[in-house]
Design a protein around this motif. Structure first.
Motif: not given
Ligand code: ADP
Ligand code: MG
Length: 294
Positions: A222, A236, A240-242, A253-256, A261
């Motif tokens: 994140s 959002d 990459g942001v989930t 921001l949660h991201t992969s 991001t």
């Protein structure tokens, strides 16, 4: 040809299913960590590779051979979780005795150097510290110049200094294009000392990839920053942001994909980004998540 193949391998001990339909292939020249909590089936898998146990179902192949053929051809070396040294012999005598059992062993001096034992060659085996004993057991494992080296929790009972020396020896041996599979329940060891991590839990494959891929696969990274009163709309949609949370003036921001991001945040928005913090899914949380699910 693959160095190691498990094809739908299961192993029961009576009612206990220690290895559960495990399939995997390891290419030659790789150093692979078999990572899992206690009871995951690591030692059982290694003992199956050595032909010390027979699968209840499925087949195991080593360089195209059965385990018994691979052992006979001197293709396998192993450091198991237990196993005593012969106390009456010196380090050098013991290693020489074992190396002579193999068709094409390494030179004695080379083994001593690789295992970092040159200074201890004359020492009796019963006068060694725990870390030194493990180095002798490593020397015995490589004595036959095996193309595949299997190490079952090799650094158990070693102090930090011994561990460093041990892993340096392992990397030197692996550097000759050899295949190494080591079992561990230490996440840092898997992360630092392997090209690939195979996570097993309750005898099943839980994850397989580089340490970075496994961390990313759990997707727990994140990016957070102080957003204040600025609008959060569109965050959002950044690469990459989930998921996005805004709480008490802080956006998370949660991201992969942290890099993508961040690039999107700086280049694709006009936000004034302050107090930026990154928190990665470390291998530890990835490991816990993976082994909890299965
Ligand atoms: P690990 O090495 O990952 O700690 P093991 O392969 O030693 O795991 O054990 C896997 C499972 O098989 C565990 O549940 C363990 O209790 C069980 N097990 C291991 N060896 C035996 C045995 N000889 N008899 C019965 N159960 C066993
Ligand atoms: Mg074990």
């Amino acid at each position: 040809m693959n160095a190691i193949v498990f094809d739908h391998v299961s192993k029961h001990y009576g009612d206990v299913l220690a290895v559960d339909d495990l399939s995997l292939a390891i290419e030659p020249g790789n150093t692979v960590a078999l990572l899992g909590p206690n009871g995951a089936g690591k030692s059982t898998s290694i003992n199956l590779l050595l032909g010390l146990l027979t699968p209840t179902q499925g087949t195991i192949t080593l360089l195209g051979n059965t385990p018994a053929q691979a052992v006979k051809a001197g293709q396998l070396g192993a450091m198991l979780q237990d196993g005593a040294l012969i106390p009456e012999l010196s380090v050098k005598e013991l290693i020489d005795l074992v190396r002579r059992l193999y068709p094409r062993p390494l030179d004695l001096d080379e083994i001593l150097a690789l295992a970092d034992l040159s200074d201890l060659a004359a020492r009796r085996a019963n006068k060694l510290s725990g870390g030194q004993t493990q180095r002798v057991r490593f020397a015995l494992a490589i004595a036959g110049a095996p193309r595949i080296l299997l190490l079952d929790e090799p650094t158990a009972a070693m102090d930090v200094e011994s561990r460093l020396r041990f892993w340096a020896s392992m990397h030197d041996y692996a550097a000759g294009g050899r295949t190494v599979l080591f079992a561990t329940h230490y996440l840092e060891e898997a992360d630092e000392h392997s090209d690939r991590v195979i996570v097993i839990a309750k005898g099943k494959l839980a994850a397989d990839g580089t340490a970075a891929e496994i961390k990313a696969g759990v997707g727990g990274q994140s990016v957070s920053f102080a957003i204040g009163d600025q609008p959060a709309a569109g965050l959002d949609l950044l690469p990459g942001v989930t998921a996005v949370e805004v709480l008490a003036g802080t956006a998370t921001l949660h991201t992969s994909d942290v890099d993508a991001t961040l690039a999107g945040l700086y280049r694709g928005t006009t936000l004034d980004v302050r107090g930026l913090q990154l928190s990665g899914a470390d291998l530890e949380s990835a490991f816990l998540a993976l082994t909890r699910e299965s």
